[in-house]
Design a protein around this motif. Structure first.
Motif, PDB file in Angstrom:
ATOM      1  N   HIS A 311       6.941   8.055  -6.030  1.00 43.53           N
ATOM      2  CA  HIS A 311       7.183   9.116  -6.999  1.00 43.53           C
ATOM      3  C   HIS A 311       5.878   9.493  -7.705  1.00 43.53           C
ATOM      4  N   LEU A 312       5.127   8.468  -8.100  1.00 43.61           N
ATOM      5  CA  LEU A 312       3.864   8.698  -8.808  1.00 43.61           C
ATOM      6  C   LEU A 312       2.884   9.466  -7.918  1.00 43.61           C
ATOM      7  N   ALA A 313       2.820   9.058  -6.644  1.00 48.03           N
ATOM      8  CA  ALA A 313       1.880   9.714  -5.721  1.00 48.03           C
ATOM      9  C   ALA A 313       2.277  11.169  -5.515  1.00 48.03           C
ATOM     10  N   ASP A 314       3.600  11.417  -5.366  1.00 47.23           N
ATOM     11  CA  ASP A 314       4.076  12.793  -5.198  1.00 47.23           C
ATOM     12  C   ASP A 314       3.679  13.655  -6.390  1.00 47.23           C
ATOM     13  N   VAL A 330       1.905  13.228   1.372  1.00 43.45           N
ATOM     14  CA  VAL A 330       2.193  11.838   0.995  1.00 43.45           C
ATOM     15  C   VAL A 330       3.150  11.252   2.017  1.00 43.45           C
ATOM     16  N   GLN A 331       2.708  10.223   2.747  1.00 43.08           N
ATOM     17  CA  GLN A 331       3.584   9.562   3.719  1.00 43.08           C
ATOM     18  C   GLN A 331       3.971   8.206   3.164  1.00 43.08           C
ATOM     19  N   ALA A 332       5.304   7.978   3.095  1.00 37.46           N
ATOM     20  CA  ALA A 332       5.756   6.728   2.478  1.00 37.46           C
ATOM     21  C   ALA A 332       7.009   6.236   3.181  1.00 37.46           C
ATOM     22  N   PRO A 333       7.345   4.953   3.051  1.00 36.57           N
ATOM     23  CA  PRO A 333       8.603   4.457   3.614  1.00 36.57           C
ATOM     24  C   PRO A 333       9.776   5.154   2.931  1.00 36.57           C
ATOM     25  N   LYS A 334      10.951   5.103   3.609  1.00 34.64           N
ATOM     26  CA  LYS A 334      12.126   5.813   3.082  1.00 34.64           C
ATOM     27  C   LYS A 334      12.508   5.324   1.684  1.00 34.64           C
ATOM     28  N   THR A 335      12.401   3.998   1.517  1.00 39.89           N
ATOM     29  CA  THR A 335      12.828   3.425   0.232  1.00 39.89           C
ATOM     30  C   THR A 335      11.697   3.568  -0.800  1.00 39.89           C
ATOM     31  N   ASP A 336      12.045   3.163  -2.008  1.00 33.79           N
ATOM     32  CA  ASP A 336      11.030   3.158  -3.080  1.00 33.79           C
ATOM     33  C   ASP A 336       9.947   2.126  -2.776  1.00 33.79           C
ATOM     34  N   VAL A 337       8.774   2.392  -3.306  1.00 36.45           N
ATOM     35  CA  VAL A 337       7.746   1.339  -3.272  1.00 36.45           C
ATOM     36  C   VAL A 337       7.568   0.886  -4.717  1.00 36.45           C
ATOM     37  N   ARG A 338       8.244  -0.264  -5.033  1.00 40.59           N
ATOM     38  CA  ARG A 338       8.199  -0.734  -6.424  1.00 40.59           C
ATOM     39  C   ARG A 338       6.870  -1.440  -6.678  1.00 40.59           C
ATOM     40  N   LEU A 339       6.298  -1.136  -7.816  1.00 44.87           N
ATOM     41  CA  LEU A 339       5.026  -1.757  -8.158  1.00 44.87           C
ATOM     42  C   LEU A 339       5.036  -2.072  -9.649  1.00 44.87           C
ATOM     43  N   THR A 340       4.620  -3.291  -9.991  1.00 45.99           N
ATOM     44  CA  THR A 340       4.487  -3.633 -11.411  1.00 45.99           C
ATOM     45  C   THR A 340       3.009  -3.591 -11.749  1.00 45.99           C
ATOM     46  N   ALA A 341       2.641  -2.601 -12.540  1.00 48.05           N
ATOM     47  CA  ALA A 341       1.228  -2.406 -12.866  1.00 48.05           C
ATOM     48  C   ALA A 341       1.139  -1.463 -14.063  1.00 48.05           C
ATOM     49  N   ASP A 342      -0.080  -1.138 -14.440  1.00 44.98           N
ATOM     50  CA  ASP A 342      -0.272  -0.171 -15.509  1.00 44.98           C
ATOM     51  C   ASP A 342      -0.195   1.221 -14.880  1.00 44.98           C
ATOM     52  N   LYS A 343       0.926   1.932 -15.157  1.00 44.53           N
ATOM     53  CA  LYS A 343       1.203   3.177 -14.450  1.00 44.53           C
ATOM     54  C   LYS A 343       0.103   4.217 -14.654  1.00 44.53           C
ATOM     55  N   TYR A 360     -15.142  16.293  -1.310  1.00 42.90           N
ATOM     56  CA  TYR A 360     -16.008  16.047  -0.160  1.00 42.90           C
ATOM     57  C   TYR A 360     -15.358  16.362   1.187  1.00 42.90           C
ATOM     58  N   SER A 361     -14.265  17.152   1.165  1.00 43.05           N
ATOM     59  CA  SER A 361     -13.675  17.570   2.446  1.00 43.05           C
ATOM     60  C   SER A 361     -13.022  18.936   2.252  1.00 43.05           C
ATOM     61  N   LYS A 362     -12.641  19.531   3.389  1.00 41.15           N
ATOM     62  CA  LYS A 362     -12.046  20.867   3.266  1.00 41.15           C
ATOM     63  C   LYS A 362     -10.638  20.920   3.837  1.00 41.15           C
ATOM     64  N   GLU A 363     -10.285  19.883   4.660  1.00 42.29           N
ATOM     65  CA  GLU A 363      -8.977  19.957   5.321  1.00 42.29           C
ATOM     66  C   GLU A 363      -7.914  19.194   4.561  1.00 42.29           C
ATOM     67  N   THR A 364      -6.776  19.066   5.220  1.00 46.71           N
ATOM     68  CA  THR A 364      -5.638  18.380   4.600  1.00 46.71           C
ATOM     69  C   THR A 364      -5.983  16.922   4.273  1.00 46.71           C
ATOM     70  N   ILE A 365      -5.419  16.437   3.170  1.00 47.47           N
ATOM     71  CA  ILE A 365      -5.668  15.047   2.754  1.00 47.47           C
ATOM     72  C   ILE A 365      -4.372  14.258   2.924  1.00 47.47           C
ATOM     73  N   ASP A 366      -4.513  13.042   3.434  1.00 56.57           N
ATOM     74  CA  ASP A 366      -3.309  12.222   3.657  1.00 56.57           C
ATOM     75  C   ASP A 366      -3.291  11.014   2.730  1.00 56.57           C
ATOM     76  N   ARG A 377       0.072  -1.246  -0.125  1.00 58.45           N
ATOM     77  CA  ARG A 377      -1.153  -0.667   0.419  1.00 58.45           C
ATOM     78  C   ARG A 377      -1.102   0.839   0.245  1.00 58.45           C
ATOM     79  N   MET A 378      -2.234   1.369  -0.202  1.00 53.31           N
ATOM     80  CA  MET A 378      -2.286   2.789  -0.499  1.00 53.31           C
ATOM     81  C   MET A 378      -3.582   3.296   0.130  1.00 53.31           C
ATOM     82  N   ALA A 379      -3.469   4.308   1.018  1.00 50.26           N
ATOM     83  CA  ALA A 379      -4.685   4.803   1.671  1.00 50.26           C
ATOM     84  C   ALA A 379      -4.825   6.297   1.419  1.00 50.26           C
ATOM     85  N   VAL A 380      -6.035   6.705   1.053  1.00 49.27           N
ATOM     86  CA  VAL A 380      -6.312   8.133   0.868  1.00 49.27           C
ATOM     87  C   VAL A 380      -7.335   8.511   1.930  1.00 49.27           C
TER      88      VAL A 380
END
Ligand code: ATP
Ligand code: MG
Length: 451
Positions: A311-314, A330-343, A360-366, A377-380
């Motif tokens: 939700h946060l990434a979206d 934003v590509q994510a698993p179907k379910t929530d990705v619960r994380l306990t951290a400083d939002k 530093y780029s011009k095309e689509t970002i994933d 795991r979170m990859a940009v």
């Protein structure tokens, strides 16, 4: 009380205690052994005497030679008749002679004290057939034992006192060797405190104890770290003032230009206004980043909460899409990705990474999210200009920009990734960069699902 004194006292008291126990044991043991052997001697003598032919007949008992044959110095031997009369005596010690003769039908042995001197005695009934015809009394002064004991006491005292003296000297020497490195450390710390200059403790030779060595090493490590922190802080101030200087110089020189020519020349005016507004925006950006960094430096500043990272990434992607009109998937698993951290900090982290990808780029970002074994795991990933491999090690340094001059045009100040790294560190996570020049960059962040 100092460690040295404590150690010395303890050793001395412990030693005195052991010595007292030991001396008592030796003293009693010597007495015991001597008494037993003296007793054995007397028994042997009596046994030999009892074999004598004269001793079985009442007439033989008063034979003057009977006892003299068995007599020894500092002894008294006598035979007492049933009426209590002394039939036969051998011995000259007046103190022993003064003892009252007693007739007895019991065999008896023991020890008495005369004037604090030990006297062993043995009383043996003498038989004629089944009838007791007299008592053989045998007294033996243990003068030799007493003098032995005196020598023993002196010897034990001298050796004990000697041992204690040696122990005091030894412990004193040992503890001064033991505590001198501590003294040295304290001195170094005081010096640091007084002069404000960080200094390391010199590590002593091989004979220094392992504990003290590791203490000194830990201290030196701490000094190293402080040194590095101070160095970084100095560097930061230098870099920050340098970064602030450039836009300020630009602004002030354009302001001068405006002042001199701006009133008449429209071109100069436009150029100056544009430059001033661009540089002040840069300044704003810079101060904002510096504030963010200062905030991220604060260790105990995490406001932990559990939220859905997808939700946060979206949300973040939508927000950036609106501002920069760039496509972010934003590509994510179907379910929530619960994380306990400083939002808010995680949001900041995403913004930093996406901001770079946009710049530093011009095309689509994933953006790809996944969870595995309690790790999020979170990859940009972007397909932009990439980062040269030789620059990779410096990416997370403050104010670092690849090819500074060129990147200035993008408006970056070089603090983004150092803030990102700090946020990831605060969450006990890991950040990795994979990049190829002209192909693109992927930055992955791995965070424990629960901090
Ligand atoms: P800002 O403080 O505004 O973020 P910045 O983007 O220049 O400034 P960082 O985010 O710390 O600073 O990044 C440091 C450098 O790393 C950048 O100058 C850029 O050269 C390089 N870099 C970071 N991300 C990327 C990327 N996705 N593609 C290419 N280069 C990148
Ligand atoms: Mg950046």
């Amino acid at each position: 009380m100092t460690l040295r004194r404590r150690f010395t006292f303890f050793t001395i008291f412990w030693l005195i205690f052991i010595l007292i126990l030991f001396n008592i044991f030796v003293y009693l043991f010597v007495i015991n052994i001597t008494l037993r052997s003296e007793d054995q001697l007397m028994t042997n003598k009596v046994n030999i005497l009892l074999e004598d032919k004269r001793i079985d007949k009442p007439a033989g008992l008063s034979d003057p030679d009977l006892l003299t044959d068995y007599y020894n110095a500092s002894e008294l031997m006598r035979i007492v008749s049933p009426e209590g009369r002394v039939l036969n005596t051998s011995g000259s010690d007046p103190q022993l002679l003064a003892l009252k003769p007693v007739f007895s039908v019991q065999h008896d042995t023991g020890m008495i004290y005369i004037d604090n001197r030990r006297v062993l005695y043995m009383k043996v009934p003498l038989y004629n057939g089944t009838q007791v015809i007299g008592t053989l009394e045998l007294y033996r002064m243990l003068t030799l034992l007493d003098s032995y004991l005196r020598v023993l006491v002196i010897a034990l005292t001298v050796t004990s006192v000697g041992a204690i003296m040696f122990a005091i000297l030894g412990t004193y020497w040992f503890t001064s060797r033991l505590t001198s490195p501590i003294q040295h450390m304290v001195q170094t710390m005081r010096e640091i405190d007084r002069s404000g200059k960080l200094r390391k403790i010199e590590l002593g030779g091989k004979d220094q104890s392992a504990e003290l060595l590791s203490l000194a090493r830990a201290f030196n490590q701490m000094i190293d770290r402080l040194d590095r922190t101070f160095e970084r802080q100095k560097q930061f101030v230098a870099d920050a003032s340098h970064e602030l200087k450039t836009p300020l110089t630009v602004i002030s020189s354009y302001a001068g230009l405006l002042n001199r020519w701006g009133r008449d020349d429209e071109n100069v005016r436009d150029e100056a206004i544009e430059a001033i507004s661009k540089e002040s925006a840069r300044l704003q950006n810079l101060t904002k980043s510096m504030l963010m960094l200062a905030e991220a430096e604060q260790e105990d500043w995490l406001k932990l909460e559990t939220f859905d990272l997808v939700h946060l990434a979206d949300e973040t992607a939508d927000m950036l899409h609106m501002t920069f009109h760039r496509l972010i998937r934003v590509q994510a698993p179907k379910t929530d990705v619960r994380l306990t951290a400083d939002k808010e900090k995680i949001r900041q982290l995403l913004v930093i990474l996406l901001d770079n990808a946009i710049k530093y780029s011009k095309e689509t970002i994933d953006v790809t999210l996944s969870v595995n074994k309690g790790l999020v795991r979170m990859a940009v990933a972007d397909k932009g200009i990439g980062i040269p491999p030789e620059e990779m090690p410096h990416l997370f340094e403050r104010f670092f920009r690849v090819d500074g001059a060129r990147r200035r045009s993008t408006g970056g100040v070089g603090l983004g990734l150092s803030i990102a790294k700090r946020i990831v560190d605060l969450h006990d996570g890991k950040i990795d960069v994979f990049s190829k020049p002209d192909e693109g960059t992927t930055i992955t962040v791995t965070l424990p699902q629960k901090k």
